[in-house]
Design an enzyme around this catalytic site. Structure first.
Site, PDB file in Angstrom:
ATOM      1  N   ASP A  49       0.814  -1.219   0.000  1.00  0.00           N
ATOM      2  CA  ASP A  49       0.000   0.000   0.000  1.00  0.00           C
ATOM      3  C   ASP A  49       0.847   1.268   0.000  1.00  0.00           C
ATOM      4  OD1 ASP A  49      -2.528   1.357   0.092  1.00  0.00           O
ATOM      5  OD2 ASP A  49      -2.265   1.695   2.236  1.00  0.00           O
ATOM      6  N   SER A 104      -7.315   5.469  -0.423  1.00  0.00           N
ATOM      7  CA  SER A 104      -7.588   4.167  -1.011  1.00  0.00           C
ATOM      8  C   SER A 104      -9.053   3.787  -0.829  1.00  0.00           C
ATOM      9  CB  SER A 104      -6.700   3.100  -0.371  1.00  0.00           C
ATOM     10  OG  SER A 104      -5.337   3.430  -0.520  1.00  0.00           O
ATOM     11  N   GLN A 148      -5.168  -1.459  -6.974  1.00  0.00           N
ATOM     12  CA  GLN A 148      -5.840  -0.569  -6.023  1.00  0.00           C
ATOM     13  C   GLN A 148      -6.585   0.520  -6.776  1.00  0.00           C
ATOM     14  OE1 GLN A 148      -4.023   2.724  -3.243  1.00  0.00           O
ATOM     15  NE2 GLN A 148      -3.987   0.808  -2.092  1.00  0.00           N
TER      16      GLN A 148
END
Length: 310
Positions: free
Chosen positions: A220, A250, A300
């Site tokens: 991430d 996100s 993502q």
């Protein structure tokens, strides 16, 4: 300077199910950041540090959710995919509880669903699938050529030099060694690309799930900013998290694990943003070992909106 931390070995590696139950808050190392206290058969509790100011780091929430899921799976099956949704920004000043649902325990595949809550609010949900390894020959796309990590500076050297106090509070920078590789924030045919070398600073135990949780944590990092590479340099490479001129957060996160790896060895991360629009951006990531094995893929979607004054 960042990137020069001494690598140490954990002499007595903990089990995945009970990483460090005595830890009430993150201990300051990656293994501690993955640790959970087991409350009962299907419930766990952990603490997450900040990613952006006053917001828990999403990669740690996802990694802890995977730790919780793995704590309910017996020996043998290994996680091969996870899909998570970030529903609310977590508060780093409060614990996160993880409730695991045992959806399926098959002969080859095992499925789990995890709900992460703070108080009465759901902050994150995770679906994870585990399977028994199979010795079947496959194929993969080749790793792109790039500069070795030893020849590259820390990704955060500019920030560390100009704001040492702010960098000193950057938890990810203490547990991950990150180097920016050439072909960074390039814009080609409407897409963007960024390349990083990344590894855990400390040597991790041999348990495969620990490395998969560590990769989930790291996956991430600096992924969402790739959606905005055509208009600005990522904040951590400049002035630190929160310095973006755009609002980035996100929305969901997915990881597929293809082959065995170690998160404490160098991995090349190639991140590409093929499209933005409708207040959203999509980013793909591929992770290769130094010897060219494709070990994981990441996707993502991020919220992407102009910030105030942009």
């Amino acid at each position: 300077m960042p990137g020069d931390a001494t690598r140490t070995v954990d002499i007595e590696p903990p089990t995945v199910q009970d990483l460090r139950p005595e830890v009430a808050h993150p201990s300051g190392d990656l293994l501690g950041f993955l640790s959970l206290e087991q409350l009962d058969r299907n419930r766990f509790r952990g603490w997450c540090h900040a990613g952006l100011p006053l917001r828990a780091f999403g990669g740690q929430v996802a990694a802890q959710a995977l730790t919780a899921a793995g704590g309910t799976v017996g020996p043998g099956p290994r996680v091969h995919s996870l899909h998570g949704y970030f529903l609310r920004g977590g508060d780093p000043g409060r614990p996160v509880e993880y409730a695991v649902e045992r959806l399926r325990d098959g002969r080859s595949y095992v499925s789990r669903r995890v709900t992460a809550t703070q108080g009465d609010e759901v902050v994150f949900t995770l679906s994870a699938s585990f399977k028994l390894p199979e010795q079947i020959t496959g194929r993969q796309i080749a790793m792109p050529p790039t500069t070795p990590p030893e020849e590259l500076p820390s990704a955060f050297h500019t920030w560390a030099e100009h704001d040492p106090e702010g960098y000193g509070q950057f938890e990810m920078g203490r547990v991950l060694d990150v180097r920016v590789a050439p072909v960074t924030w390039a814009v080609r045919d409407g897409g963007t690309e960024q390349r990083l070398w990344i590894r855990a600073v400390d040597v991790l135990p041999d348990e495969p799930l620990v490395h998969m949780c560590a990769l989930t944590y790291a996956s991430d990092l600096m992924l969402a900013p790739v959606a905005a590479l055509d208009v600005e340099t990522p904040g951590p490479l400049r002035e630190g998290p929160g310095s973006s001129r755009h609002f980035l957060t996100s929305l969901d996160h997915a990881v597929w694990f293809h082959r065995p790896f170690r998160a404490d060895d160098w991995l090349l991360v190639v991140q590409r943003g093929p499209t933005t629009g409708d207040g959203r951006g999509l980013v793909h990531g591929g992770l290769w070992t130094r010897d060219g094995r494709l070990v994981a893929s990441v996707v993502q979607e991020t919220m992407l909106r102009p910030g105030r004054g942009s």
